[in-house]
Enzyme design. Sequence first.
Site, PDB file in Angstrom:
ATOM      1  N   ARG A 142       1.004  -1.206  -0.112  1.00  0.00           N
ATOM      2  CA  ARG A 142      -0.117  -0.089   0.067  1.00  0.00           C
ATOM      3  C   ARG A 142       0.758   1.405   0.021  1.00  0.00           C
ATOM      4  NH1 ARG A 142      -5.475  -1.263   1.050  1.00  0.00           N
ATOM      5  NH2 ARG A 142      -5.973   1.006   1.300  1.00  0.00           N
TER       6      ARG A 142
ATOM      7  N   GLN B  74      -0.750  -0.738  -3.983  1.00  0.00           N
ATOM      8  CA  GLN B  74      -1.530  -1.899  -4.232  1.00  0.00           C
ATOM      9  C   GLN B  74      -2.661  -1.816  -3.228  1.00  0.00           C
ATOM     10  OE1 GLN B  74       1.684  -4.661  -3.985  1.00  0.00           O
ATOM     11  NE2 GLN B  74       1.624  -5.084  -6.175  1.00  0.00           N
ATOM     12  N   PRO B  75      -3.880  -2.362  -3.607  1.00  0.00           N
ATOM     13  CA  PRO B  75      -5.060  -2.177  -2.658  1.00  0.00           C
ATOM     14  C   PRO B  75      -5.014  -3.879  -1.906  1.00  0.00           C
ATOM     15  CG  PRO B  75      -5.667  -2.972  -4.915  1.00  0.00           C
ATOM     16  CD  PRO B  75      -4.222  -2.634  -4.895  1.00  0.00           C
ATOM     17  N   LYS B  76      -3.859  -3.675  -1.139  1.00  0.00           N
ATOM     18  CA  LYS B  76      -3.544  -4.965  -0.588  1.00  0.00           C
ATOM     19  C   LYS B  76      -4.514  -4.868   0.936  1.00  0.00           C
ATOM     20  CE  LYS B  76       0.726  -6.380  -2.031  1.00  0.00           C
ATOM     21  NZ  LYS B  76       2.278  -6.828  -1.722  1.00  0.00           N
ATOM     22  N   LYS B  77      -5.096  -5.990   1.388  1.00  0.00           N
ATOM     23  CA  LYS B  77      -5.853  -6.291   2.506  1.00  0.00           C
ATOM     24  C   LYS B  77      -5.309  -7.422   3.115  1.00  0.00           C
ATOM     25  CE  LYS B  77     -10.329  -3.715   2.058  1.00  0.00           C
ATOM     26  NZ  LYS B  77     -11.822  -3.968   1.997  1.00  0.00           N
TER      27      LYS B  77
END
Length: 258
Positions: free
Chosen positions: A119, A124-127
Amino acid sequence: MSQVKHGVTRPTLDAIRKGGFSTPWDAPMVPAFPFEFRNAEIMTVFYRTDPAMTAFLAPPPLTVSGDVVAIHIYKMNDTDWVGPYGEANVMFGASLGAEYGAYSPYLFLSSDVGVAHGRETHGQPKKGGNPDIEMRGDLIVGTVERNGIDVITATMAYKQHRADPAEMRAHFDFTTNLNLKVIDHIDGRPAIRQLTSRSLANITIHECWSGPCTVELRPNAQAPVYRLPVLEPLTGFYWRADFTLVPGKIIHDYLTET
Protein backbone atom coordinates in the site's frame (compact mmCIF):
# COMPACT_ATOMS: atom_id res chain seq x y z
CA MET A 1 23.84 12.81 23.42
CA SER A 2 24.80 9.40 22.04
CA GLN A 3 23.54 8.63 18.53
CA VAL A 4 23.75 4.87 19.21
CA LYS A 5 21.68 3.05 21.82
CA HIS A 6 21.14 -0.69 22.16
CA GLY A 7 23.06 -1.16 18.92
CA VAL A 8 20.68 1.08 16.95
CA THR A 9 21.84 4.31 15.27
CA ARG A 10 19.59 7.34 15.58
CA PRO A 11 18.74 8.66 12.07
CA THR A 12 19.97 12.02 10.82
CA LEU A 13 17.71 14.49 9.04
CA ASP A 14 19.25 13.39 5.74
CA ALA A 15 18.50 9.74 6.53
CA ILE A 16 14.86 10.59 7.23
CA ARG A 17 14.62 12.42 3.90
CA LYS A 18 16.10 9.50 1.93
CA GLY A 19 14.12 7.00 -0.09
CA GLY A 20 13.62 3.66 1.58
CA PHE A 21 13.18 5.14 5.07
CA SER A 22 10.47 3.49 7.17
CA THR A 23 8.99 3.73 10.66
CA PRO A 24 9.46 2.89 13.43
CA TRP A 25 13.01 3.87 12.61
CA ASP A 26 14.53 1.56 15.24
CA ALA A 27 12.57 -1.42 13.86
CA PRO A 28 11.48 -0.43 10.32
CA MET A 29 8.50 -2.24 8.85
CA VAL A 30 8.73 -1.55 5.13
CA PRO A 31 11.82 -2.93 3.34
CA ALA A 32 13.86 -0.89 0.91
CA PHE A 33 14.43 -2.15 -2.63
CA PRO A 34 15.58 -4.58 -3.81
CA PHE A 35 14.45 -7.66 -1.91
CA GLU A 36 14.28 -11.27 -2.99
CA PHE A 37 11.69 -14.03 -3.03
CA ARG A 38 13.13 -17.55 -3.10
CA ASN A 39 11.39 -20.83 -3.83
CA ALA A 40 7.94 -19.25 -4.16
CA GLU A 41 5.17 -21.69 -5.07
CA ILE A 42 2.52 -20.11 -7.30
CA MET A 43 -0.84 -21.29 -8.56
CA THR A 44 -2.08 -19.16 -11.45
CA VAL A 45 -5.54 -19.64 -12.93
CA PHE A 46 -7.02 -17.82 -15.93
CA TYR A 47 -10.72 -17.39 -16.67
CA ARG A 48 -13.04 -15.28 -18.82
CA THR A 49 -15.21 -12.68 -17.15
CA ASP A 50 -17.69 -9.92 -17.99
CA PRO A 51 -15.66 -7.21 -19.80
CA ALA A 52 -18.06 -4.57 -18.48
CA MET A 53 -16.79 -5.35 -14.97
CA THR A 54 -13.08 -5.11 -15.81
CA ALA A 55 -13.84 -1.76 -17.47
CA PHE A 56 -15.74 -0.66 -14.35
CA LEU A 57 -12.90 -1.58 -11.97
CA ALA A 58 -10.04 -0.09 -14.02
CA PRO A 59 -9.28 3.54 -13.08
CA PRO A 60 -9.19 6.03 -15.97
CA PRO A 61 -7.18 6.64 -18.09
CA LEU A 62 -6.19 2.93 -18.11
CA THR A 63 -7.44 0.89 -21.07
CA VAL A 64 -8.51 -2.69 -20.41
CA SER A 65 -7.30 -5.38 -22.80
CA GLY A 66 -9.49 -8.44 -23.23
CA ASP A 67 -11.87 -10.24 -20.88
CA VAL A 68 -9.43 -12.56 -19.08
CA VAL A 69 -8.69 -12.48 -15.36
CA ALA A 70 -5.65 -14.07 -13.72
CA ILE A 71 -5.61 -15.05 -10.06
CA HIS A 72 -2.21 -15.81 -8.58
CA ILE A 73 -2.08 -17.57 -5.23
CA TYR A 74 1.43 -17.51 -3.78
CA LYS A 75 3.04 -19.57 -1.07
CA MET A 76 6.05 -17.39 -0.33
CA ASN A 77 8.46 -19.74 1.39
CA ASP A 78 11.53 -17.53 1.83
CA THR A 79 11.35 -13.74 1.45
CA ASP A 80 13.80 -11.07 2.64
CA TRP A 81 12.42 -9.14 5.64
CA VAL A 82 8.95 -10.66 5.37
CA GLY A 83 9.59 -14.37 5.93
CA PRO A 84 7.10 -17.06 4.87
CA TYR A 85 3.59 -15.86 4.07
CA GLY A 86 0.69 -16.24 1.64
CA GLU A 87 -0.40 -13.77 -1.04
CA ALA A 88 -3.10 -13.58 -3.73
CA ASN A 89 -3.28 -11.14 -6.63
CA VAL A 90 -6.37 -10.72 -8.82
CA MET A 91 -5.55 -8.93 -12.10
CA PHE A 92 -6.51 -8.32 -15.71
CA GLY A 93 -4.70 -6.92 -18.73
CA ALA A 94 -4.49 -3.14 -19.05
CA SER A 95 -2.38 -0.43 -20.63
CA LEU A 96 -1.64 3.28 -20.64
CA GLY A 97 -0.07 4.43 -23.88
CA ALA A 98 2.97 2.24 -24.47
CA GLU A 99 2.89 0.88 -20.91
CA TYR A 100 1.38 -2.62 -20.94
CA GLY A 101 0.80 -4.90 -18.00
CA ALA A 102 -1.92 -6.04 -15.62
CA TYR A 103 -4.04 -3.97 -13.25
CA SER A 104 -4.82 -5.34 -9.78
CA PRO A 105 -8.19 -4.45 -8.24
CA TYR A 106 -7.77 -6.91 -5.32
CA LEU A 107 -4.85 -8.35 -3.35
CA PHE A 108 -4.80 -10.32 -0.09
CA LEU A 109 -1.89 -11.22 2.19
CA SER A 110 -1.26 -13.01 5.46
CA SER A 111 1.66 -10.63 6.23
CA ASP A 112 1.26 -7.20 7.86
CA VAL A 113 4.65 -6.22 6.40
CA GLY A 114 3.49 -7.20 2.92
CA VAL A 115 0.23 -5.29 3.28
CA ALA A 116 2.03 -2.15 4.46
CA HIS A 117 4.72 -2.32 1.77
CA GLY A 118 2.24 -2.89 -1.02
CA ARG A 119 0.00 0.00 0.00
CA GLU A 120 2.71 2.51 0.98
CA THR A 121 5.12 1.88 -1.89
CA HIS A 122 3.21 0.55 -4.91
CA GLY A 123 -0.31 1.71 -4.13
CA GLN A 124 -1.55 -1.88 -4.32
CA PRO A 125 -5.00 -2.32 -2.71
CA LYS A 126 -3.72 -4.98 -0.30
CA LYS A 127 -5.84 -6.28 2.57
CA GLY A 128 -5.34 -8.98 5.17
CA GLY A 129 -6.36 -12.51 4.25
CA ASN A 130 -5.13 -16.08 4.26
CA PRO A 131 -4.11 -17.35 0.82
CA ASP A 132 -2.91 -20.95 0.75
CA ILE A 133 -1.90 -23.74 -1.63
CA GLU A 134 -2.48 -27.37 -0.63
CA MET A 135 -1.74 -30.67 -2.31
CA ARG A 136 -4.80 -32.84 -1.72
CA GLY A 137 -3.94 -36.18 -3.27
CA ASP A 138 -4.03 -35.75 -7.05
CA LEU A 139 -5.42 -32.20 -6.80
CA ILE A 140 -3.78 -28.81 -6.26
CA VAL A 141 -6.14 -26.53 -4.33
CA GLY A 142 -5.63 -22.79 -3.93
CA THR A 143 -7.79 -20.87 -1.47
CA VAL A 144 -8.08 -17.29 -0.26
CA GLU A 145 -9.87 -16.84 3.07
CA ARG A 146 -11.03 -13.55 4.58
CA ASN A 147 -13.50 -13.11 7.44
CA GLY A 148 -13.90 -16.87 7.68
CA ILE A 149 -15.09 -17.11 4.06
CA ASP A 150 -13.12 -18.78 1.25
CA VAL A 151 -13.68 -15.99 -1.28
CA ILE A 152 -11.56 -17.83 -3.88
CA THR A 153 -11.19 -21.56 -4.45
CA ALA A 154 -9.15 -22.74 -7.44
CA THR A 155 -8.24 -26.30 -8.43
CA MET A 156 -6.14 -28.11 -11.01
CA ALA A 157 -4.72 -31.61 -11.43
CA TYR A 158 -1.43 -32.39 -9.68
CA LYS A 159 1.51 -32.04 -12.08
CA GLN A 160 0.14 -33.84 -15.14
CA HIS A 161 1.51 -31.69 -17.99
CA ARG A 162 4.84 -29.90 -18.07
CA ALA A 163 4.49 -26.39 -19.50
CA ASP A 164 6.66 -23.72 -21.05
CA PRO A 165 6.48 -20.71 -18.67
CA ALA A 166 5.96 -18.48 -21.74
CA GLU A 167 2.47 -19.99 -22.04
CA MET A 168 1.43 -18.01 -18.96
CA ARG A 169 1.83 -14.75 -20.91
CA ALA A 170 -0.63 -15.72 -23.64
CA HIS A 171 -3.26 -13.23 -22.43
CA PHE A 172 -1.11 -10.43 -20.93
CA ASP A 173 2.25 -9.88 -19.26
CA PHE A 174 1.37 -10.13 -15.58
CA THR A 175 4.99 -9.60 -14.47
CA THR A 176 4.36 -5.87 -15.01
CA ASN A 177 1.84 -4.77 -12.40
CA LEU A 178 -0.13 -1.51 -12.72
CA ASN A 179 -1.64 0.05 -9.59
CA LEU A 180 -3.54 3.09 -8.37
CA LYS A 181 -1.61 4.78 -5.55
CA VAL A 182 -3.76 6.96 -3.29
CA ILE A 183 -2.41 8.76 -0.18
CA ASP A 184 -3.82 11.85 1.56
CA HIS A 185 -2.13 14.46 3.70
CA ILE A 186 -3.12 14.46 7.39
CA ASP A 187 -5.44 17.42 6.74
CA GLY A 188 -7.35 15.52 4.06
CA ARG A 189 -5.76 17.16 1.02
CA PRO A 190 -4.61 14.75 -1.70
CA ALA A 191 -0.88 14.04 -1.37
CA ILE A 192 -0.43 11.26 -3.97
CA ARG A 193 -2.74 10.28 -6.82
CA GLN A 194 -0.74 8.16 -9.26
CA LEU A 195 -0.79 5.18 -11.55
CA THR A 196 2.36 3.17 -10.87
CA SER A 197 4.12 0.37 -12.72
CA ARG A 198 6.54 -2.23 -11.40
CA SER A 199 8.08 -5.29 -13.00
CA LEU A 200 9.62 -8.34 -11.37
CA ALA A 201 13.33 -8.87 -11.99
CA ASN A 202 15.74 -11.81 -11.96
CA ILE A 203 12.98 -14.35 -12.54
CA THR A 204 14.16 -17.96 -12.39
CA ILE A 205 11.46 -20.59 -12.91
CA HIS A 206 12.36 -24.01 -11.50
CA GLU A 207 9.30 -25.90 -12.72
CA CYS A 208 5.98 -25.17 -14.46
CA TRP A 209 2.92 -27.39 -14.93
CA SER A 210 -0.41 -26.69 -16.63
CA GLY A 211 -3.87 -28.15 -17.06
CA PRO A 212 -7.61 -27.47 -16.91
CA CYS A 213 -8.73 -25.53 -13.85
CA THR A 214 -11.78 -24.57 -11.85
CA VAL A 215 -12.41 -21.21 -10.18
CA GLU A 216 -15.08 -20.52 -7.58
CA LEU A 217 -15.75 -17.06 -6.11
CA ARG A 218 -17.86 -16.42 -3.01
CA PRO A 219 -19.38 -13.04 -2.09
CA ASN A 220 -17.80 -10.93 0.64
CA ALA A 221 -18.44 -7.18 0.93
CA GLN A 222 -14.86 -6.59 2.13
CA ALA A 223 -13.27 -8.84 -0.50
CA PRO A 224 -15.58 -8.39 -3.52
CA VAL A 225 -13.78 -10.60 -6.02
CA TYR A 226 -17.24 -11.86 -7.04
CA ARG A 227 -17.56 -8.68 -9.10
CA LEU A 228 -15.36 -10.41 -11.69
CA PRO A 229 -17.65 -13.40 -12.32
CA VAL A 230 -16.32 -16.65 -13.77
CA LEU A 231 -17.87 -17.12 -17.23
CA GLU A 232 -15.39 -19.71 -18.51
CA PRO A 233 -12.40 -21.26 -16.73
CA LEU A 234 -9.39 -21.46 -19.04
CA THR A 235 -6.04 -22.84 -17.89
CA GLY A 236 -4.30 -23.33 -14.57
CA PHE A 237 -0.57 -23.33 -13.86
CA TYR A 238 1.48 -24.46 -10.90
CA TRP A 239 5.00 -23.08 -10.91
CA ARG A 240 7.91 -22.54 -8.56
CA ALA A 241 10.25 -19.56 -8.93
CA ASP A 242 12.72 -17.05 -7.52
CA PHE A 243 12.39 -13.35 -8.31
CA THR A 244 13.38 -9.91 -7.07
CA LEU A 245 11.22 -6.89 -6.31
CA VAL A 246 12.89 -3.72 -7.62
CA PRO A 247 11.84 -0.06 -7.84
CA GLY A 248 9.05 0.82 -10.27
CA LYS A 249 7.94 4.06 -11.88
CA ILE A 250 5.11 6.58 -12.03
CA ILE A 251 3.22 6.34 -15.32
CA HIS A 252 0.49 8.90 -14.58
CA ASP A 253 0.17 11.66 -11.99
CA TYR A 254 -3.44 12.76 -11.50
CA LEU A 255 -2.38 15.92 -9.63
CA THR A 256 -0.20 17.26 -12.46
CA GLU A 257 -1.62 15.64 -15.62
CA THR A 258 -5.06 15.88 -17.19
